[in-house]
Write an enzyme that holds these catalytic residues in place. Sequence first.
Site, PDB file in Angstrom:
ATOM      1  N   GLY A  25       0.827  -1.190   0.000  1.00  0.00           N
ATOM      2  CA  GLY A  25       0.000   0.000   0.000  1.00  0.00           C
ATOM      3  C   GLY A  25       0.861   1.238   0.000  1.00  0.00           C
ATOM      4  O   GLY A  25       2.084   1.178  -0.105  1.00  0.00           O
ATOM      5  N   MET A  33       1.526   3.193   2.420  1.00  0.00           N
ATOM      6  CA  MET A  33       2.338   3.380   3.623  1.00  0.00           C
ATOM      7  C   MET A  33       3.147   2.159   4.016  1.00  0.00           C
ATOM      8  O   MET A  33       4.018   2.260   4.860  1.00  0.00           O
ATOM      9  CB  MET A  33       1.448   3.764   4.808  1.00  0.00           C
ATOM     10  CG  MET A  33       0.974   5.187   4.773  1.00  0.00           C
ATOM     11  SD  MET A  33       0.085   5.577   6.283  1.00  0.00           S
ATOM     12  CE  MET A  33       1.326   5.145   7.502  1.00  0.00           C
ATOM     13  N   VAL A  52       2.622  -5.859   3.556  1.00  0.00           N
ATOM     14  CA  VAL A  52       2.176  -6.920   4.449  1.00  0.00           C
ATOM     15  C   VAL A  52       2.742  -8.239   3.958  1.00  0.00           C
ATOM     16  O   VAL A  52       2.615  -8.575   2.768  1.00  0.00           O
ATOM     17  CB  VAL A  52       0.639  -6.994   4.498  1.00  0.00           C
ATOM     18  CG1 VAL A  52       0.181  -8.140   5.395  1.00  0.00           C
ATOM     19  CG2 VAL A  52       0.059  -5.677   4.995  1.00  0.00           C
ATOM     20  N   LYS A  81       3.371  -6.776   9.278  1.00  0.00           N
ATOM     21  CA  LYS A  81       3.125  -5.537   8.546  1.00  0.00           C
ATOM     22  C   LYS A  81       4.260  -4.558   8.805  1.00  0.00           C
ATOM     23  O   LYS A  81       4.585  -4.252   9.961  1.00  0.00           O
ATOM     24  CB  LYS A  81       1.794  -4.925   8.985  1.00  0.00           C
ATOM     25  CG  LYS A  81       1.385  -3.689   8.201  1.00  0.00           C
ATOM     26  CD  LYS A  81      -0.025  -3.264   8.575  1.00  0.00           C
ATOM     27  CE  LYS A  81      -0.492  -2.074   7.749  1.00  0.00           C
ATOM     28  NZ  LYS A  81      -1.891  -1.686   8.060  1.00  0.00           N
ATOM     29  N   ASP A 120     -12.269   4.282   7.574  1.00  0.00           N
ATOM     30  CA  ASP A 120     -11.913   3.785   6.249  1.00  0.00           C
ATOM     31  C   ASP A 120     -12.601   2.447   5.954  1.00  0.00           C
ATOM     32  O   ASP A 120     -11.995   1.543   5.389  1.00  0.00           O
ATOM     33  CB  ASP A 120     -10.396   3.629   6.109  1.00  0.00           C
ATOM     34  CG  ASP A 120      -9.941   3.573   4.648  1.00  0.00           C
ATOM     35  OD1 ASP A 120     -10.677   4.087   3.783  1.00  0.00           O
ATOM     36  OD2 ASP A 120      -8.861   3.017   4.374  1.00  0.00           O
ATOM     37  N   LYS A 146     -14.622  -0.082   3.943  1.00  0.00           N
ATOM     38  CA  LYS A 146     -14.839  -0.301   2.513  1.00  0.00           C
ATOM     39  C   LYS A 146     -14.678  -1.789   2.257  1.00  0.00           C
ATOM     40  O   LYS A 146     -14.154  -2.532   3.096  1.00  0.00           O
ATOM     41  CB  LYS A 146     -13.837   0.505   1.684  1.00  0.00           C
ATOM     42  CG  LYS A 146     -12.366   0.208   2.029  1.00  0.00           C
ATOM     43  CD  LYS A 146     -11.437   1.132   1.257  1.00  0.00           C
ATOM     44  CE  LYS A 146      -9.971   0.849   1.635  1.00  0.00           C
ATOM     45  NZ  LYS A 146      -9.049   1.774   0.917  1.00  0.00           N
ATOM     46  N   PRO A 147     -15.118  -2.292   1.093  1.00  0.00           N
ATOM     47  CA  PRO A 147     -15.017  -3.724   0.821  1.00  0.00           C
ATOM     48  C   PRO A 147     -13.600  -4.268   0.931  1.00  0.00           C
ATOM     49  O   PRO A 147     -13.404  -5.412   1.371  1.00  0.00           O
ATOM     50  CB  PRO A 147     -15.558  -3.843  -0.605  1.00  0.00           C
ATOM     51  CG  PRO A 147     -16.519  -2.709  -0.728  1.00  0.00           C
ATOM     52  CD  PRO A 147     -15.900  -1.589   0.059  1.00  0.00           C
ATOM     53  N   ASN A 169     -11.388  -3.584   3.037  1.00  0.00           N
ATOM     54  CA  ASN A 169     -10.985  -3.750   4.435  1.00  0.00           C
ATOM     55  C   ASN A 169     -11.872  -4.744   5.180  1.00  0.00           C
ATOM     56  O   ASN A 169     -11.848  -4.779   6.415  1.00  0.00           O
ATOM     57  CB  ASN A 169     -11.004  -2.404   5.159  1.00  0.00           C
ATOM     58  CG  ASN A 169      -9.758  -1.590   4.874  1.00  0.00           C
ATOM     59  OD1 ASN A 169      -8.728  -2.136   4.500  1.00  0.00           O
ATOM     60  ND2 ASN A 169      -9.851  -0.274   5.030  1.00  0.00           N
ATOM     61  N   ASP A 203      -7.549  -2.991   9.158  1.00  0.00           N
ATOM     62  CA  ASP A 203      -6.943  -1.673   8.952  1.00  0.00           C
ATOM     63  C   ASP A 203      -7.604  -0.573   9.768  1.00  0.00           C
ATOM     64  O   ASP A 203      -8.338   0.279   9.239  1.00  0.00           O
ATOM     65  CB  ASP A 203      -6.949  -1.303   7.472  1.00  0.00           C
ATOM     66  CG  ASP A 203      -5.978  -0.164   7.174  1.00  0.00           C
ATOM     67  OD1 ASP A 203      -5.296   0.296   8.120  1.00  0.00           O
ATOM     68  OD2 ASP A 203      -5.887   0.267   6.009  1.00  0.00           O
TER      69      ASP A 203
END
Length: 467
Positions: free
Chosen positions: A21, A23, A26, A41, A138, A140-141, A143, A156
């Site tokens: 990602g 940042m 993983v 992570k 955050d 969303k699908p 996550n 997350d």
Amino acid sequence: MGRRTLVNGRYELLQRPSEQGAMGEVWFGRDIRLDRQVVVKFIRFPAGDQAAENDYTRRFVRESRITAHLEHPGVPAVYDVGTHKGRPYLVMQRIRGVSLRTLLVEEGRLPIGWVAAVAAQVCAVLSAAHRASLIHRDLKPGNLMLEPEGTVKVLDFGLAVAPALSNSSLITVTGLMMGTPEYMAPERIESNVSGPASDIYALGCTIHELLTGRRPFAGATPFEVMNRQVRDEPPPLRQARPEVPVGLEALVLEMLRKRPEERLADADVVHQLLLAYVTDLAPIPGVVESPTTPNGVRLYARALSRMLAAGPRPVTVGAFTEGHVLTLRSEQADAFFADGDYRQAAAVYRLLADDVANRHGPLSERALTYRSRVATCHALLGLTDQMSEELAGLIDDHTKVFGPNDHRTVQLRRQFGLRRMGRAGPEGADEARPDIPTDLPRRQSAEATDLNEFVAVRRPFRLNRRS
């Protein structure tokens, strides 16, 4: 990092990161000390930006603390934290399943019962998080992970706001948008304010996408998406998928209201309302096992559900009759009203009115009663314009059903005039108020259609509970 890299002599990493990602990255790995599969992570720092590196590190530490504080079956467990070659890392429980983003790509859209089941489980996590003063920010699908048993894990919490943890709510990362525009509530876009209602909005966007395969607010650029979040109404669910129950569509619309104070923002209530649609949970081949397949999670859940069902408040409404479901929702709305939480009460009463109207017709007596209670809540909140519009509609519909001289119709007309008098003065009220027959008998309404009667009945409970 090469093959068989050991982190602090304990965690063996696989050859390649499983995910990367903005940042970090993983890795799937193995704890050689305890011989178990884990996820490790790492932060990936931007080159030559010390300020951003410090922000990344603080945010990473915050995520570790937040996730560790939130102990819930729907959140991956935190096992360890540390630093390897100058890079902070977090060791977590490995989740075996598929993300809902991947599932959407493969399936296009999900069965209605499974969407409700997934969303209800997310609400259970949000309920625990919100009680701990944590806002995910955050949802969303991508996550959400669906496991073979049908259980859901919420991933997350790195963007979570945690006012109860020192120095946690003021962290920002320079140059990064904190969140995903397609699921971002209008108040976050306009004023960077987050609360439980913001998570509920994101969940509403997610439910809409899982049901239709399309995001309710999309655009060519992040700016266009955010502009639509603030200005546009969501597209009708049943237009894209007619078999979606009217009540479920109404619930999603309540979750997607633009103003957070008007939104149905209690995760417990949303959870309870979603349970009515958790039906027909057929296996999803390659993703969710058949319900008849025995496993430890399902055996444990079955025993727990029977134990709780023996108590005074069952945890599922799946086996209830239509009347029982409506009664539970009505009791929930009444409880909000008794506590003085008129916004939440109005939202649930509105859902009840829509559901009853769909089942028994918009002019059924029970639908009219719930609409009256919505108007009552708005009157107590001082939302005069909304209340007046609702009363005007109620007067027209009561006139159609009961006639112009019925005591229920006249009471509503009287209330309309009194409310207008309070707002515009006697002259304005006289002009707006319809004529009231002088020979009308004085009768009591058993259905509490009169706004004053409903307030008089409910208010003592609110006052007693607050004393």
